[in-house]
Write a protein that holds these residues in place. Structure first.
Motif, short mmCIF file in Angstrom:
data_model
loop_
_atom_site.label_atom_id
_atom_site.label_comp_id
_atom_site.label_asym_id
_atom_site.label_seq_id
_atom_site.Cartn_x
_atom_site.Cartn_y
_atom_site.Cartn_z
N UNK A 177 4.66 4.33 -6.65
CA UNK A 177 3.32 3.20 -6.84
C UNK A 177 3.80 2.27 -8.40
N UNK A 178 4.11 3.54 -9.66
CA UNK A 178 3.76 2.39 -10.71
C UNK A 178 5.76 2.19 -10.59
N UNK A 179 6.44 2.70 -10.10
CA UNK A 179 8.17 1.80 -9.74
C UNK A 179 7.37 0.54 -9.08
N UNK A 180 7.31 0.37 -8.19
CA UNK A 180 6.30 -0.50 -7.09
C UNK A 180 6.04 -1.65 -8.14
N UNK A 181 4.80 -1.26 -8.70
CA UNK A 181 3.72 -2.05 -9.06
C UNK A 181 4.72 -2.67 -10.74
N UNK A 182 6.04 -2.02 -11.58
CA UNK A 182 6.53 -2.66 -12.08
C UNK A 182 6.90 -4.32 -11.60
N UNK A 183 7.28 -4.25 -10.41
CA UNK A 183 8.13 -5.75 -10.06
C UNK A 183 7.18 -6.29 -9.94
N UNK A 184 5.88 -6.68 -10.13
CA UNK A 184 5.14 -7.40 -10.56
C UNK A 184 4.07 -7.40 -8.76
N UNK A 185 5.36 -6.27 -8.19
CA UNK A 185 3.32 -6.37 -6.48
C UNK A 185 2.53 -5.99 -7.14
N UNK A 186 1.58 -6.03 -6.46
CA UNK A 186 0.24 -6.11 -5.78
C UNK A 186 0.42 -4.68 -5.43
N UNK A 187 -0.28 -3.88 -5.50
CA UNK A 187 0.27 -1.99 -5.43
C UNK A 187 -1.71 -1.50 -5.00
N UNK A 188 -1.66 -1.53 -4.02
CA UNK A 188 -2.94 -0.49 -4.04
C UNK A 188 -2.11 1.11 -3.74
N UNK A 189 -2.96 2.32 -4.44
CA UNK A 189 -2.53 4.36 -4.09
C UNK A 189 -3.52 4.46 -3.32
N UNK A 190 -2.87 5.06 -2.84
CA UNK A 190 -4.20 5.72 -1.34
C UNK A 190 -3.79 7.16 -1.70
N UNK A 192 0.53 -0.76 0.28
CA UNK A 192 -0.13 0.27 0.05
C UNK A 192 0.46 1.24 -0.26
N UNK A 193 0.95 2.27 -0.97
CA UNK A 193 1.28 3.23 -1.14
C UNK A 193 0.28 4.30 -0.53
N UNK A 194 0.87 5.24 0.54
CA UNK A 194 0.32 6.50 0.37
C UNK A 194 1.18 8.24 0.82
N UNK A 216 -12.89 2.70 3.24
CA UNK A 216 -12.40 1.62 2.70
C UNK A 216 -10.87 1.58 3.61
N UNK A 217 -10.33 2.79 3.65
CA UNK A 217 -9.02 2.91 3.59
C UNK A 217 -8.43 2.49 4.65
N UNK A 218 -9.45 2.21 6.05
CA UNK A 218 -8.70 1.48 6.97
C UNK A 218 -8.21 0.08 6.53
N UNK A 219 -9.91 -0.85 6.56
CA UNK A 219 -8.91 -2.31 5.96
C UNK A 219 -8.20 -2.34 5.15
N UNK A 220 -8.07 -1.83 4.10
CA UNK A 220 -6.88 -1.21 2.79
C UNK A 220 -5.78 -1.11 4.13
N UNK A 221 -5.26 -0.77 4.89
CA UNK A 221 -4.25 -0.70 5.42
C UNK A 221 -4.01 -1.93 6.05
N UNK A 222 -4.96 -2.46 6.70
CA UNK A 222 -5.60 -3.65 7.74
C UNK A 222 -4.59 -4.55 6.68
N UNK A 223 -4.56 -4.81 5.75
CA UNK A 223 -4.72 -6.21 4.73
C UNK A 223 -2.78 -5.76 3.86
N UNK A 224 -2.56 -4.96 4.32
CA UNK A 224 -1.11 -4.42 3.50
C UNK A 224 0.28 -5.14 4.58
N UNK A 225 0.69 -5.64 3.13
CA UNK A 225 2.14 -7.05 3.30
C UNK A 225 3.72 -5.75 4.04
N UNK A 226 3.19 -4.22 3.42
CA UNK A 226 4.07 -3.04 3.51
C UNK A 226 3.40 -2.12 2.96
N UNK A 227 3.70 -1.13 3.81
CA UNK A 227 3.65 0.24 3.53
C UNK A 227 4.39 1.06 3.23
N UNK A 228 4.11 2.10 2.20
CA UNK A 228 5.10 2.87 1.98
C UNK A 228 4.03 4.36 2.20
#
Length: 465
Positions: A51-64, A8-10, A124-136
């Motif tokens: 977020x675009x750089x992170x997604x380019x690695x194949x990682x699933x990315x959510x941008x808040x 999750x990128x914030x 929906x933002x609290x649930x997004x952050x609660x499910x993150x494997x990492x946060x940037x």
């Protein structure tokens, strides 16, 4: 603890514009250059770039992030569509637009316009952050990180948080796994004399203690990055794997994004920083944020290979980008200065370096009883930790001919004083247009001589009264 959730990128998204042109005269009414425009390109910046750089690695990315109803916001949405999932906060105003006018080797001027106020946080933002494997957190000081600060503090208790700070932004939340100021930002936050490594280390450790962060890495441009911890007198310097000349715009976003991806994959801070330094160097060398390949097409590109990645996938991706695949091989039983010099030189020849390493059985056949001194698993780990090495692959034969036939490097490197054409690998490389080269080796350095010297020293110690 990391899990299977997205990264999750914030943070604050900007619209970056590059107006490129040619200057060959001054204006008649003032001594200023006239730019004949050849290209006008717009792309997401700030948290959008990260977020675009992170997604380019194949990682699933959510941008808040906060977006409005203006044209710049729509441009960002379109550029990120199919790359990341967007969770939008309302923006009262217009998205900031930063325009660089470039000619020749660099920018002539930058023009900033726009800005707005971040609105309420969607439910929906609290649930997004609660499910993150990492946060940037890509904090550009425009309100998104501040609006989510309590939620980010909670997120730091269960997931790694990477915080990329900004002079206009607030401090990181307590417990951030890694904070990534550059040298100028660290100096502004912790004033002191000079720019020596010792001063950067002092600043990093002081900021880590002030912020209650697990670690702070001070990025030093072409000098690499310095990883520090609170009250620690022993920072870790991670140098760049090779000199990277190019547009550095966005390198900090790239560094933070790749570190966050590494944490999402379970890496330690040391591993995350090494991968981020190498990735940021490649990013700059490819043209930085203005690299057209970064924004070409839709969806995720082939994952960027981490250190010690699958050698064959690495070779395919480098060749697909028009790069040069370099390979070398050996036993590497006791890594010494001769090995390191050879690997550094080999890496500078091309765009990646694959090291082919003898298996334990292969090494034993070549060197005799008592070898290897270091088992294969440890040799691979040590080689993969070198900044010059992009991938390591073992082979069982006495010579890696079968492996080379499958890998098909563009250049095969050996160290020594013999003729390249006399090597058995040379004929094999010629089949696909490859080249075998010999690099000079440091005299007097070999695993056998080191082992003999250690054995003599041990025998002398036993005889001593």
């Amino acid at each position: 603890m990391t899990g299977p959730g997205p990264l999750v990128v914030v943070g604050d998204v900007l619209l970056d514009r590059d107006v490129r042109g040619v200057v060959d005269r001054l204006a008649p009414d003032a001594p200023v250059p006239v730019v004949d425009v050849t290209a006008d390109l717009a792309r997401p910046g700030g948290a959008g770039l990260a977020a675009a750089v992170a997604a380019r690695t194949g990682c699933d990315v959510v941008l808040v992030t906060a977006l409005g109803t203006d044209e710049a916001s729509d441009t960002v949405r379109e550029a990120l569509r199919g790359r990341v999932r967007l969770v939008e906060l309302p923006l009262d105003g217009t998205l900031p637009v930063k325009t660089r006018v470039l000619a020749g080797s660099g920018p002539l001027v930058r023009i900033d316009r726009g800005g707005g106020t971040v609105g309420p946080v969607p439910p929906d933002v609290p649930d997004v952050l609660a499910g993150a494997s990492a946060v940037l957190v890509a904090d550009y000081g425009r309100g998104t990180a501040d609006a989510l600060r309590p939620l980010l503090a909670d997120a730091a208790r269960h997931a790694p948080v990477v915080w990329d700070p900004h002079p206009r932004g607030g401090p990181p939340v307590r417990g951030a796994r890694l904070v990534t100021p550059n040298a100028a930002e660290a100096a502004a936050l912790s004033p002191g004399d000079g720019h020596a490594l010792a001063e950067h280390a002092r600043r990093g450790a002081e900021l880590a203690e002030r912020w209650n962060a697990v670690s702070v890495v001070v990025t030093l441009g072409d000098r690499g990055a310095l990883l520090t911890r609170p009250k620690s007198p022993a920072p870790m310097l991670v140098p760049v794997p090779y000199p990277a000349t190019g547009d550095p715009c966005g390198a900090g976003d790239c560094f933070a994004a790749l570190a966050a991806v590494a944490f999402a994959q379970g890496a330690l801070p040391e591993e995350a920083v090494q991968r981020a330094v190498a990735g940021a160097a490649a990013f700059v060398a490819a043209g930085g944020a203005s690299d057209p390949d970064l924004w070409r097409g839709r969806g995720r590109s082939r994952p960027l290979p981490p250190v010690a990645a699958d050698a064959f996938a690495l070779a395919r991706s480098v060749r697909a980008a028009g790069g040069t695949v370099v390979a070398t091989g050996g036993c590497f039983d006791l890594l010494h200065a001769g090995h390191v010099g050879l690997l550094d030189s080999a890496r500078r020849i091309g765009d990646c370096l694959v090291v082919c390493v003898n298996s334990d059985a292969s090494l034993r056949r070549l060197k005799g009883p008592g070898r290897p001194l270091t088992p294969l698993e440890d040799r691979i780990k040590v080689l993969a930790a070198l900044g010059s090495v992009d991938a390591v692959v073992p082979f069982e034969e006495d010579m890696p001919l079968t492996l080379l036939d499958a890998l098909r490097p563009d250049v095969w490197v050996k160290g020594g004083d013999y003729s390249a054409e006399a090597l058995p690998e040379a004929g094999l490389l010629r089949r696909w247009g490859g080249q075998t080269v010999v690099l000079p080796y440091l005299d007097g350095r070999s695993t056998t001589s080191l082992a003999d010297r250690a054995a003599r020293a041990a025998a002398g110690a036993r005889r001593a009264p």
